[in-house]
Enzyme design. Structure first.
Site, PDB file in Angstrom:
ATOM      1  N   LEU A 120      -5.715 -43.406  27.611  1.00  0.00           N
ATOM      2  CA  LEU A 120      -4.684 -43.918  27.693  1.00  0.00           C
ATOM      3  C   LEU A 120      -4.278 -44.883  26.521  1.00  0.00           C
ATOM      4  O   LEU A 120      -2.958 -44.914  26.065  1.00  0.00           O
ATOM      5  CB  LEU A 120      -4.821 -45.193  28.769  1.00  0.00           C
ATOM      6  CG  LEU A 120      -4.949 -44.959  30.178  1.00  0.00           C
ATOM      7  CD1 LEU A 120      -5.222 -46.167  30.854  1.00  0.00           C
ATOM      8  CD2 LEU A 120      -3.667 -44.105  30.740  1.00  0.00           C
ATOM      9  N   GLY A 125      -7.934 -48.508  20.046  1.00  0.00           N
ATOM     10  CA  GLY A 125      -7.720 -49.260  19.161  1.00  0.00           C
ATOM     11  C   GLY A 125      -8.514 -49.173  17.874  1.00  0.00           C
ATOM     12  O   GLY A 125      -9.427 -48.267  17.924  1.00  0.00           O
ATOM     13  N   VAL A 177      -9.255 -47.207  25.688  1.00  0.00           N
ATOM     14  CA  VAL A 177      -8.905 -47.225  27.102  1.00  0.00           C
ATOM     15  C   VAL A 177      -8.752 -46.144  27.900  1.00  0.00           C
ATOM     16  O   VAL A 177      -8.114 -45.176  27.237  1.00  0.00           O
ATOM     17  CB  VAL A 177      -7.561 -48.231  27.366  1.00  0.00           C
ATOM     18  CG1 VAL A 177      -7.651 -48.461  28.825  1.00  0.00           C
ATOM     19  CG2 VAL A 177      -8.033 -49.617  26.510  1.00  0.00           C
ATOM     20  N   ASP A 204      -2.177 -62.000  20.614  1.00  0.00           N
ATOM     21  CA  ASP A 204      -1.615 -60.574  20.067  1.00  0.00           C
ATOM     22  C   ASP A 204      -0.388 -60.198  20.942  1.00  0.00           C
ATOM     23  O   ASP A 204      -0.565 -59.080  21.403  1.00  0.00           O
ATOM     24  CB  ASP A 204      -2.767 -59.566  19.818  1.00  0.00           C
ATOM     25  CG  ASP A 204      -2.555 -58.443  18.998  1.00  0.00           C
ATOM     26  OD1 ASP A 204      -1.491 -58.326  18.230  1.00  0.00           O
ATOM     27  OD2 ASP A 204      -3.185 -57.532  18.858  1.00  0.00           O
TER      28      ASP A 204
END
Lengths: 312, 244
Positions: free
Chosen positions: A34, A37, A42, A146
């Site tokens: 998905l 980072g 993910v 964030d």
């Protein structure tokens, strides 16, 4: 114990892989990635509860900290602010042990995409929804940190903004550790990285700026003047100049205060005003008008033909 | 981590040392005194590898710290991340030692079940937020670094914004090497605020040699100067109090 930061090793888990937790024994079958980072990735996966999102990291400490946040979240959650947490575990493979957690899979359209398709008139509405949730979060003693469009997803209909990644959420008064430059008050030299409501509100203002043109830019010599001038001169942003300025300069004491002002302004601009209506819709209208004329001509022509035939 | 202080040296360089003693030996010496040595190697945007890459890793390993090789562009995030991660690592290693006392064997935080690990991490995060931090920054200003210095300056300013948003106190000092006469020149003496480095980077003289080892030694010395200074501060307040 020598430690090197992991060198952006891409997490590559092929679809179909079975992931079995070392401690709780739950099984997950990877469907597709998905997103990824700096330190993790993910994946969408099948599980006994249906589809879930799995977040992996090479840094166990990082996962443990995020899980702490998610746990606290679920305790304070009246209605769901972030994704629910289902499971925390380790996955042992030939390449090493990875920490992961399973959370609710939120299906929707990324915020940027959604506003691009539906038009900027939706932006203040989504921001209003966001501010309401932020106010709840702040009242519980947390700051999102964030905050950026990538961490926001629109679900529905009815359309509602939800938070995707709450890993940067920080207790009030501490230092923000995760941030993205364009949305970070510290980067623009307009304040500290201390977790306080005004830190999030700055990011909210920057999200509006980002949504106006889907553009991000770098700071100049006088960042404050640069941002305010940009907003003032921008056709879509100018109507919200006061609210954006208030958020950028830290003038709002709470998300609720900003929301109240923005709500007033938005009530005045939506519908009554075509300043924020896209040119696209206008050309579409023109096309529709053309269609009507052609249809009318055709009907008239048919009628004349009918009359002519009937007369004969 | 004596008296709730974390001490770090942050070395920013772009190449191999070529003068004086072995920097790996000096880094080992630093570690002996509880000072962690982190190293960031800055490469040019065009080049993919750094000649001194091995040395960068060796110094950090000897100094119990973290090493990272980056392009100048990434320097800002890296300086922050390396400092943070090294703090966490130091705190974790202290906690791991405690855990081994209690649980015996080679039990570390990573061997705990996720729930317990979460509780320990909460303590680690708490300490990372509140502990006092002393960072001696050592910047290589040899000729090849000259173009990167504005980026280094911006990264350091950004680091001070981040660290000063913490609850714990911070003190920074800044040395550049090679120095005019000594191995390294003190540019900024211990201070909680780095905003004054705006002016200092402009008046640097860039030389040809890279005395990394001797420069590290200067950095170690700076900590004892700081300790001496705070002891004197203490003595001052003490005499004042007793004088009343």
């Amino acid at each position: 114990m020598p430690t090197h930061l992991p060198r952006n090793r891409a997490f590559d888990i092929p679809p179909g892989t079975m992931v079995t937790g070392k401690w709780h024994g739950k099984q997950y079958q990877i469907i597709k990635p998905l997103g990824s980072g700096g330190q993790g990735a993910v994946f969408l996966a099948h599980s006994e509860r249906g589809r879930v999102a799995l977040k992996f990291s090479t840094d166990q400490a990082n996962i443990a900290s995020e899980v702490n946040v998610l746990n606290k979240f679920s305790k304070v959650r009246g209605d769901s602010l972030g994704p629910s947490l289902y499971d925390v575990d380790d996955w042992t493979t030939g390449r090493g042990t990875f920490a992961f957690y399973a959370m609710e899979y939120i299906r929707g359209t990324p915020l940027l995409e959604c506003v691009r398709v539906r038009g900027f008139e939706w932006a203040p509405i989504f921001i209003l929804q966001l501010l309401k949730d932020l106010d709840k979060l702040h009242r519980e003693g947390w700051v999102f940190g964030d905050l950026k469009p990538e961490n926001l997803i629109v679900t529905g209909p009815p359309l509602k903004v939800r938070w995707l990644d709450v890993g940067g959420t920080t207790p009030m008064g501490r230092a923000i550790k995760e941030y993205t430059e364009f949305f970070d008050r510290g980067y623009w030299g307009m304040g500290t990285r201390k977790a306080e409501p005004s830190y999030d509100l700055f990011a909210v203002a920057m999200i509006m700026i980002n949504l106006a043109d889907m553009r991000r830019f770098e700071k100049g010599d006088d960042p404050k003047k640069q941002l305010l001038t940009y907003v003032m001169r921008h056709r879509k942003l100018a109507p919200f100049y006061d609210e954006i300025k208030g958020a950028l300069t830290g003038a709002y004491p709470s998300a609720a205060a900003m929301r109240a002002d923005l709500l007033n302004k938005t009530n005045g601009t939506i519908g009554s005003d075509d300043r924020i209506t896209n040119r696209k819709t206008r050309t579409k209208k023109k096309k529709e008008w053309k269609g009507t004329v052609i249809l009318a001509c055709a009907v008239l022509f048919a009628y004349f033909m009918y009359v002519a035939i009937f007369m004969m | 981590m004596s008296k709730g202080h974390l001490r770090q040296i942050l070395l920013i360089t772009d190449g191999c040392s070529n003068k004086g003693e072995d920097p790996v030996a000096v880094a080992t010496l630093a570690r002996e005194q509880g000072i962690v040595v982190n190293v960031i190697g800055v490469v040019d945007d065009g080049k993919s590898a750094l000649a001194g890459i091995q040395e960068v890793e060796d110094i950090a390993m000897a100094g119990g710290g973290i090493s990272q090789i980056v392009r100048a562009k990434q320097l800002k995030q890296t300086v922050q991340m390396v400092t943070r991660q090294a703090m966490t690592q130091t705190i974790k290693s202290v906690i791991n030692k405690e855990l081994q006392h209690i649980l015996g064997d080679d039990e570390t935080i990573e061997d705990l079940p996720p729930e317990k690990r979460g509780q320990v991490m909460e303590v680690v995060d708490e300490l990372g937020e509140t502990v006092d931090l002393e960072v001696c920054i050592l910047v290589d200003t040899s000729a090849s670094m000259e173009r990167k210095l504005p980026t280094v300056q911006e990264a350091l300013l950004d680091l001070s914004i981040s660290l000063n948003s913490r609850m714990g106190s911070n003190r920074f000092c800044l040395y550049t090497f090679p120095g005019k006469r000594k191995a390294a020149d003190k540019i900024l003496t211990w201070t909680p605020d780095m905003s004054s480095i705006h002016s200092v980077f402009s008046k640097l003289a860039s030389g040809g040699v890279t005395p990394t080892g001797p420069a590290l030694r200067e950095a170690i010395m700076s900590f004892s100067k700081l300790a001496k200074r705070s002891r004197m501060d203490h003595a001052d307040t003490f005499t004042e109090e007793s004088g009343v």
